[in-house]
Design an enzyme around this catalytic site. Structure first.
Site, PDB file in Angstrom:
ATOM      1  N   ASP A 150       3.982  -2.270   0.464  1.00 29.13           N
ATOM      2  CA  ASP A 150       3.329  -3.078   1.860  1.00 29.13           C
ATOM      3  C   ASP A 150       3.769  -4.116   2.161  1.00 29.13           C
ATOM      4  O   ASP A 150       2.823  -4.281   2.130  1.00 29.13           O
ATOM      5  CB  ASP A 150       2.132  -1.323   2.217  1.00 29.13           C
ATOM      6  CG  ASP A 150       2.503  -1.676   4.498  1.00 29.13           C
ATOM      7  OD1 ASP A 150       4.243  -1.286   3.960  1.00 29.13           O
ATOM      8  OD2 ASP A 150       1.200  -1.376   4.427  1.00 29.13           O
TER       9      ASP A 150
ATOM     10  N   CYS B 276       6.946   0.443   3.756  1.00 27.37           N
ATOM     11  CA  CYS B 276       6.683  -0.284   4.831  1.00 27.37           C
ATOM     12  C   CYS B 276       8.221  -0.037   5.911  1.00 27.37           C
ATOM     13  O   CYS B 276       8.668  -0.229   5.297  1.00 27.37           O
ATOM     14  CB  CYS B 276       6.756  -2.043   4.888  1.00 27.37           C
ATOM     15  SG  CYS B 276       7.115  -3.101   6.299  1.00 27.37           S
ATOM     16  N   ASN B 277       8.204   0.578   6.891  1.00 27.76           N
ATOM     17  CA  ASN B 277       9.413   0.790   7.235  1.00 27.76           C
ATOM     18  C   ASN B 277       9.959  -0.342   7.907  1.00 27.76           C
ATOM     19  O   ASN B 277      11.522  -1.013   7.567  1.00 27.76           O
ATOM     20  CB  ASN B 277       8.621   1.433   8.430  1.00 27.76           C
ATOM     21  CG  ASN B 277       8.994   2.888   8.795  1.00 27.76           C
ATOM     22  OD1 ASN B 277       9.182   3.889   9.122  1.00 27.76           O
ATOM     23  ND2 ASN B 277       7.622   2.639   8.442  1.00 27.76           N
ATOM     24  N   THR B 278       9.588  -1.564   7.797  1.00 27.77           N
ATOM     25  CA  THR B 278      10.191  -2.885   8.312  1.00 27.77           C
ATOM     26  C   THR B 278      10.918  -3.242   7.476  1.00 27.77           C
ATOM     27  O   THR B 278      12.016  -3.866   7.358  1.00 27.77           O
ATOM     28  CB  THR B 278       9.404  -4.049   8.801  1.00 27.77           C
ATOM     29  OG1 THR B 278       8.294  -2.936  10.303  1.00 27.77           O
ATOM     30  CG2 THR B 278      10.006  -5.059   9.364  1.00 27.77           C
TER      31      THR B 278
ATOM     32  N   CYS C  84       6.035   3.742  11.538  1.00 23.89           N
ATOM     33  CA  CYS C  84       5.135   2.249  11.263  1.00 23.89           C
ATOM     34  C   CYS C  84       3.887   2.537  10.313  1.00 23.89           C
ATOM     35  O   CYS C  84       3.517   4.024  10.306  1.00 23.89           O
ATOM     36  CB  CYS C  84       4.544   1.334  12.203  1.00 23.89           C
ATOM     37  SG  CYS C  84       3.916   0.133  11.255  1.00 23.89           S
ATOM     38  N   THR C  85       3.417   2.618   9.059  1.00 20.12           N
ATOM     39  CA  THR C  85       2.648   3.003   7.916  1.00 20.12           C
ATOM     40  C   THR C  85       1.886   3.033   8.422  1.00 20.12           C
ATOM     41  O   THR C  85       0.913   4.194   8.665  1.00 20.12           O
ATOM     42  CB  THR C  85       2.939   2.071   6.577  1.00 20.12           C
ATOM     43  OG1 THR C  85       2.341   0.605   6.954  1.00 20.12           O
ATOM     44  CG2 THR C  85       3.889   1.945   5.726  1.00 20.12           C
TER      45      THR C  85
END
Ligand code: DGL
Length: 258
Positions: A7, A70-72, A182-183
């Site tokens: 992350d 991490c989504n990003t 988002c985490t």
């Protein structure tokens, strides 16, 4: 060998905690890139290089499988990592993301119109919409970037983050669900559910454990190589003592490696 979690900061510990509770026997390594947080407003190239560095670190710590919590980073790097870097350099290792499992959950829940809240970079990538279109025509996603939330949550100012997210949800109008993309946003889920009892909140810490268990069942060649000594290790690129309390709250007395 171990299961790694990547992350950009500490938010992914929420997902790791949920996975370690569901699958307690495995050994887990967490990499939080606190020195470079937030990723949400960095360029695609920067995110790719930082994520790759984290994954190489996790592989060097004996991780066979890494979950990009991490989504990003999932939005911007996953395909490129899987198709190029992994195939060339680590063909026996695996890297998984969180966006497709989240969308599968959205479809399973049968929602008609969901609000996606995530970082600026995740929203700009269009990854959620693109991957959803591969699964189904419905539901509709309305996306809103909420870049102010991550810095607030990392600093432990969850109330301020909650207020901001509530205003975003109210501003969007008619939706039947909210994807916490988002985490970090998972830490707000209980209060959000209490505040919006008719809305369905999709929180990735509730999805990833089952998805990972399912993945391991479908991939015995990976599962059979995983060690089971129930160790947890947290590595932060900026290991400031201000994070100690957050780590203790999320993981108990995890060992923190310098
Ligand atoms: N962890 C990131 C995510 O899930 C957000 C934090 C950041 O901006 O670095 O998108």
């Amino acid at each position: 060998m171990k299961i790694g979690f990547f992350d950009s900061g500490l938010g992914g510990l929420v997902a790791l905690k949920a996975v370690a509770r569901a699958l307690p026997d495995y050994d887990y390594e967490f990499y939080g890139d606190t020195a470079n947080l937030p990723y949400g407003d960095k360029s695609e190239e920067e995110i790719f290089e930082l994520t790759k560095a984290g994954i190489v670190h996790l592989f060097s710590r004996d991780c066979l499988l890494v979950i990009i919590a991490c989504n990003t980073a999932s939005a911007e790097t996953l395909r490129r990592l899987q198709d190029g870097f992994l195939k060339d350099k680590y063909p026996d290792h695996r890297v998984l993301g969180v966006i497709i499992p989240t969308l599968e959950e959205l479809v399973t829940l049968g929602l008609k119109h969901a609000l996606l809240v995530a970082t600026t970079r995740t929203i700009a990538s269009g990854k959620y919409e693109r991957e959803l279109a591969k699964l189904t025509d419905a539901p509709l996603i309305t996306a809103r970037a909420t870049p102010e939330l991550v810095p607030l949550i990392e600093l432990g100012e969850a109330e301020a983050a909650l207020g901001s997210l509530i205003a975003t949800i109210k501003g969007v109008g008619e939706v039947d669900g909210v994807i916490l993309g988002c985490t970090h946003y998972s830490v707000l889920k209980d209060k959000l559910r209490a505040g919006f009892p008719t809305l369905c909140f999709i929180s990735q810490d509730e999805i990833i454990p089952n998805k990972l268990a399912d993945y391991l069942e479908r991939h015995p060649e990976i599962k059979s190589q995983l060690s089971r000594e129930s160790t947890r290790n947290v590595f932060l690129t900026d290991n400031s003592s201000r994070y100690d309390q957050v780590i203790r709250e999320l993981l108990g007395g995890a060992f923190i490696e310098q």
